[in-house]
Design a protein around this motif. Sequence first.
Motif, PDB file in Angstrom:
ATOM      1  N   PHE A 201       0.850  -1.123  -0.190  1.00 10.31           N
ATOM      2  CA  PHE A 201       0.288   0.220   0.281  1.00 10.31           C
ATOM      3  C   PHE A 201       1.284   1.202  -0.004  1.00 10.31           C
ATOM      4  O   PHE A 201       0.886   2.334  -0.419  1.00 10.31           O
ATOM      5  CB  PHE A 201      -0.880  -0.346   1.487  1.00 10.31           C
ATOM      6  N   ASP A 202       1.800   1.380   0.565  1.00 12.52           N
ATOM      7  CA  ASP A 202       2.548   2.463   0.822  1.00 12.52           C
ATOM      8  C   ASP A 202       3.471   2.437  -0.805  1.00 12.52           C
ATOM      9  O   ASP A 202       3.302   4.019  -1.054  1.00 12.52           O
ATOM     10  CB  ASP A 202       4.054   2.241   1.093  1.00 12.52           C
ATOM     11  N   THR A 203       3.569   1.352  -1.264  1.00  6.45           N
ATOM     12  CA  THR A 203       4.238   1.924  -2.721  1.00  6.45           C
ATOM     13  C   THR A 203       2.597   2.526  -3.745  1.00  6.45           C
ATOM     14  O   THR A 203       3.183   3.348  -4.892  1.00  6.45           O
ATOM     15  CB  THR A 203       5.175   0.785  -3.374  1.00  6.45           C
ATOM     16  N   ALA A 204       1.407   1.749  -3.351  1.00  9.34           N
ATOM     17  CA  ALA A 204       0.487   2.233  -4.434  1.00  9.34           C
ATOM     18  C   ALA A 204       0.324   3.546  -4.450  1.00  9.34           C
ATOM     19  O   ALA A 204      -0.023   4.644  -5.051  1.00  9.34           O
ATOM     20  CB  ALA A 204      -0.226   1.091  -4.375  1.00  9.34           C
ATOM     21  N   VAL A 205       0.134   4.080  -2.797  1.00  8.02           N
ATOM     22  CA  VAL A 205      -0.252   5.501  -2.554  1.00  8.02           C
ATOM     23  C   VAL A 205       0.643   6.411  -2.506  1.00  8.02           C
ATOM     24  O   VAL A 205       0.262   7.513  -3.776  1.00  8.02           O
ATOM     25  CB  VAL A 205      -0.308   5.443  -1.649  1.00  8.02           C
ATOM     26  N   LYS A 206       1.740   6.118  -3.957  1.00  7.23           N
ATOM     27  CA  LYS A 206       2.864   7.152  -3.976  1.00  7.23           C
ATOM     28  C   LYS A 206       2.942   7.238  -4.910  1.00  7.23           C
ATOM     29  O   LYS A 206       2.961   8.869  -5.859  1.00  7.23           O
ATOM     30  CB  LYS A 206       4.421   6.638  -3.389  1.00  7.23           C
ATOM     31  N   THR A 207       2.626   5.919  -5.635  1.00  7.38           N
ATOM     32  CA  THR A 207       2.085   6.167  -7.234  1.00  7.38           C
ATOM     33  C   THR A 207       1.091   6.175  -7.817  1.00  7.38           C
ATOM     34  O   THR A 207       1.353   7.594  -8.481  1.00  7.38           O
ATOM     35  CB  THR A 207       1.952   4.369  -7.917  1.00  7.38           C
ATOM     36  N   VAL A 208       0.160   7.327  -6.852  1.00  8.30           N
ATOM     37  CA  VAL A 208      -1.021   7.415  -7.089  1.00  8.30           C
ATOM     38  C   VAL A 208      -1.220   8.485  -6.821  1.00  8.30           C
ATOM     39  O   VAL A 208      -2.225   9.697  -7.043  1.00  8.30           O
ATOM     40  CB  VAL A 208      -2.193   6.497  -7.024  1.00  8.30           C
ATOM     41  N   THR A 209      -0.790   9.149  -5.923  1.00 10.81           N
ATOM     42  CA  THR A 209      -0.545  10.732  -4.915  1.00 10.81           C
ATOM     43  C   THR A 209      -0.624  11.875  -5.567  1.00 10.81           C
ATOM     44  O   THR A 209      -1.327  13.186  -6.422  1.00 10.81           O
ATOM     45  CB  THR A 209      -0.185  10.811  -3.869  1.00 10.81           C
ATOM     46  N   PRO A 210       0.337  11.761  -7.055  1.00 10.47           N
ATOM     47  CA  PRO A 210       0.124  12.637  -8.363  1.00 10.47           C
ATOM     48  C   PRO A 210      -0.525  13.245  -8.967  1.00 10.47           C
ATOM     49  O   PRO A 210      -1.176  14.612  -9.300  1.00 10.47           O
ATOM     50  CB  PRO A 210       1.808  12.494  -9.016  1.00 10.47           C
ATOM     51  N   LEU A 211      -1.361  12.099  -9.487  1.00 11.86           N
ATOM     52  CA  LEU A 211      -2.841  11.693 -10.532  1.00 11.86           C
ATOM     53  C   LEU A 211      -3.820  12.635  -9.710  1.00 11.86           C
ATOM     54  O   LEU A 211      -4.440  13.084  -9.694  1.00 11.86           O
ATOM     55  CB  LEU A 211      -3.513  10.548 -11.301  1.00 11.86           C
ATOM     56  N   PHE A 212      -4.330  11.830  -8.137  1.00 12.68           N
ATOM     57  CA  PHE A 212      -5.029  12.387  -7.283  1.00 12.68           C
ATOM     58  C   PHE A 212      -4.991  14.029  -7.046  1.00 12.68           C
ATOM     59  O   PHE A 212      -6.139  14.419  -6.838  1.00 12.68           O
ATOM     60  CB  PHE A 212      -5.252  11.546  -6.413  1.00 12.68           C
ATOM     61  N   GLN A 213      -4.146  13.825  -7.038  1.00 14.33           N
ATOM     62  CA  GLN A 213      -3.223  15.805  -6.547  1.00 14.33           C
ATOM     63  C   GLN A 213      -4.362  16.485  -8.277  1.00 14.33           C
ATOM     64  O   GLN A 213      -4.906  17.585  -8.321  1.00 14.33           O
ATOM     65  CB  GLN A 213      -2.179  16.010  -6.332  1.00 14.33           C
ATOM     66  N   GLU A 214      -3.407  16.165  -8.797  1.00  9.98           N
ATOM     67  CA  GLU A 214      -3.967  17.257 -10.045  1.00  9.98           C
ATOM     68  C   GLU A 214      -5.306  17.026 -11.010  1.00  9.98           C
ATOM     69  O   GLU A 214      -5.459  18.170 -11.334  1.00  9.98           O
ATOM     70  CB  GLU A 214      -3.528  15.777 -11.418  1.00  9.98           C
ATOM     71  N   VAL A 215      -6.188  15.622 -10.701  1.00 11.11           N
ATOM     72  CA  VAL A 215      -7.276  15.792 -10.510  1.00 11.11           C
ATOM     73  C   VAL A 215      -8.051  16.061  -9.294  1.00 11.11           C
ATOM     74  O   VAL A 215      -9.086  16.814  -9.767  1.00 11.11           O
ATOM     75  CB  VAL A 215      -7.649  14.445 -11.381  1.00 11.11           C
ATOM     76  N   GLN A 216      -7.751  16.431  -8.260  1.00 17.92           N
ATOM     77  CA  GLN A 216      -8.676  16.685  -7.375  1.00 17.92           C
ATOM     78  C   GLN A 216      -9.621  15.722  -7.202  1.00 17.92           C
ATOM     79  O   GLN A 216     -10.792  15.819  -7.160  1.00 17.92           O
ATOM     80  CB  GLN A 216      -9.331  18.287  -7.582  1.00 17.92           C
ATOM     81  N   TRP A 217      -9.147  14.369  -6.747  1.00 21.48           N
ATOM     82  CA  TRP A 217      -9.677  12.846  -6.757  1.00 21.48           C
ATOM     83  C   TRP A 217      -9.971  13.060  -5.107  1.00 21.48           C
ATOM     84  O   TRP A 217      -9.970  13.190  -4.349  1.00 21.48           O
ATOM     85  CB  TRP A 217      -8.971  12.042  -7.257  1.00 21.48           C
ATOM     86  N   SER A 218     -11.853  12.706  -5.249  1.00 26.38           N
ATOM     87  CA  SER A 218     -12.157  12.543  -4.565  1.00 26.38           C
ATOM     88  C   SER A 218     -13.259  11.388  -4.117  1.00 26.38           C
ATOM     89  O   SER A 218     -14.345  11.592  -5.208  1.00 26.38           O
ATOM     90  CB  SER A 218     -12.713  14.005  -3.198  1.00 26.38           C
ATOM     91  N   GLN A 219     -13.587  11.030  -3.383  1.00 27.34           N
ATOM     92  CA  GLN A 219     -15.047  10.347  -3.133  1.00 27.34           C
ATOM     93  C   GLN A 219     -15.688   9.235  -1.468  1.00 27.34           C
ATOM     94  O   GLN A 219     -14.655   9.410  -0.759  1.00 27.34           O
ATOM     95  CB  GLN A 219     -14.377   8.940  -4.035  1.00 27.34           C
ATOM     96  N   THR A 220     -16.671   8.836  -1.603  1.00 23.69           N
ATOM     97  CA  THR A 220     -17.149   8.560  -0.993  1.00 23.69           C
ATOM     98  C   THR A 220     -17.668   6.876  -0.480  1.00 23.69           C
ATOM     99  O   THR A 220     -18.357   6.969  -1.440  1.00 23.69           O
ATOM    100  CB  THR A 220     -17.911   9.397  -0.003  1.00 23.69           C
TER     101      THR A 220
END
Length: 318
Positions: A201-220
């Motif tokens: 999970f640590d490795t995966a979160v580092k990978t998707v962090t730039p994408l989520f921040q770029e598109v301002q991804w939020s979900q519930t």
Amino acid sequence: MSHTPDRRDDAAESGPAELSTPAAAEPESTTDAETAGAQTEAAEEQTETAVAQKETAETESGPVGAEKKKKKKRKRDEAARLEQARQEAVAQAEADRLRREKERSPVSRLREYLNPRRHPVVVTMTALCVTALVAMSVLAWLFTDRDTRLSDLQRLDRDKAAAEKVAGDYAAAAATLSYQDLPGWAETLKRGTASELSSRFDTAVKTVTPLFQEVQWSQTGTLIAATTVDVRADRQFVVQVFVDTKLTSTQNPSGLNIITPYTITLDRDENWLITDVADIAGVAQDGSIGAGVPDLTGTGGQGDRSGGQGTEQPAPTP
């Protein structure tokens, strides 16, 4: 000549009288004769009895009588000797039994005392008691086995409920994130998981962090259902979880609802430690292919953003 008629007349007159006298005396003569005959017979019987007694006395007093007496005496003596021998044999047998009883060891005496042939009633009662005990034991075993199986089923139901509760809560929390707090989301992903899974999970979160921040991804995420689909080795519970996810981004500001299924494996013996998590691409409620929680294994790619007008791509899934 003149007297002759007179005699005939006298005879004629006296004749009937003389004839009537014997007729009247006849019964008395018959009774006397019978009495005399009976007396004669009794006298003859007495005579014969006396003669027989005399002959018997003469016989017994003679050589033949003496021989009979000797035979009778010999028979009596023989019977007395046999009776005495029998009594002596019984006494000898009793004495031998007592002697053997004294000579036997305590173990032998106990074994003899416990011989079933000496206590048939006790043996019968013991057999009945043993039979009843065996029957009660079988019934007790059946009831115990039934209770054990019932207890196992109840325990399995409790374990399934516990696994479904843990898996459902985890999936709903993992499907809830904000691009503004991705480290907090990473901690949520790793909470209650095995160490190997946490490092992934640590490795995966580092990978998707730039994408989520770029598109301002939020979900519930909201839990829909959680069901145990498999139990492995009586400790590994595999739970299928369905989560209703509403996500927003710069490309979908109004939001998109999708249903995301997760397959979560938990170890009961490790206090429901999560050992594996897999998710499948969600299906949007409008029928289009949506995206659930992004691929946490780091195998997915980022969307095409050519010309600065990039269309948001569904996050890859395991």
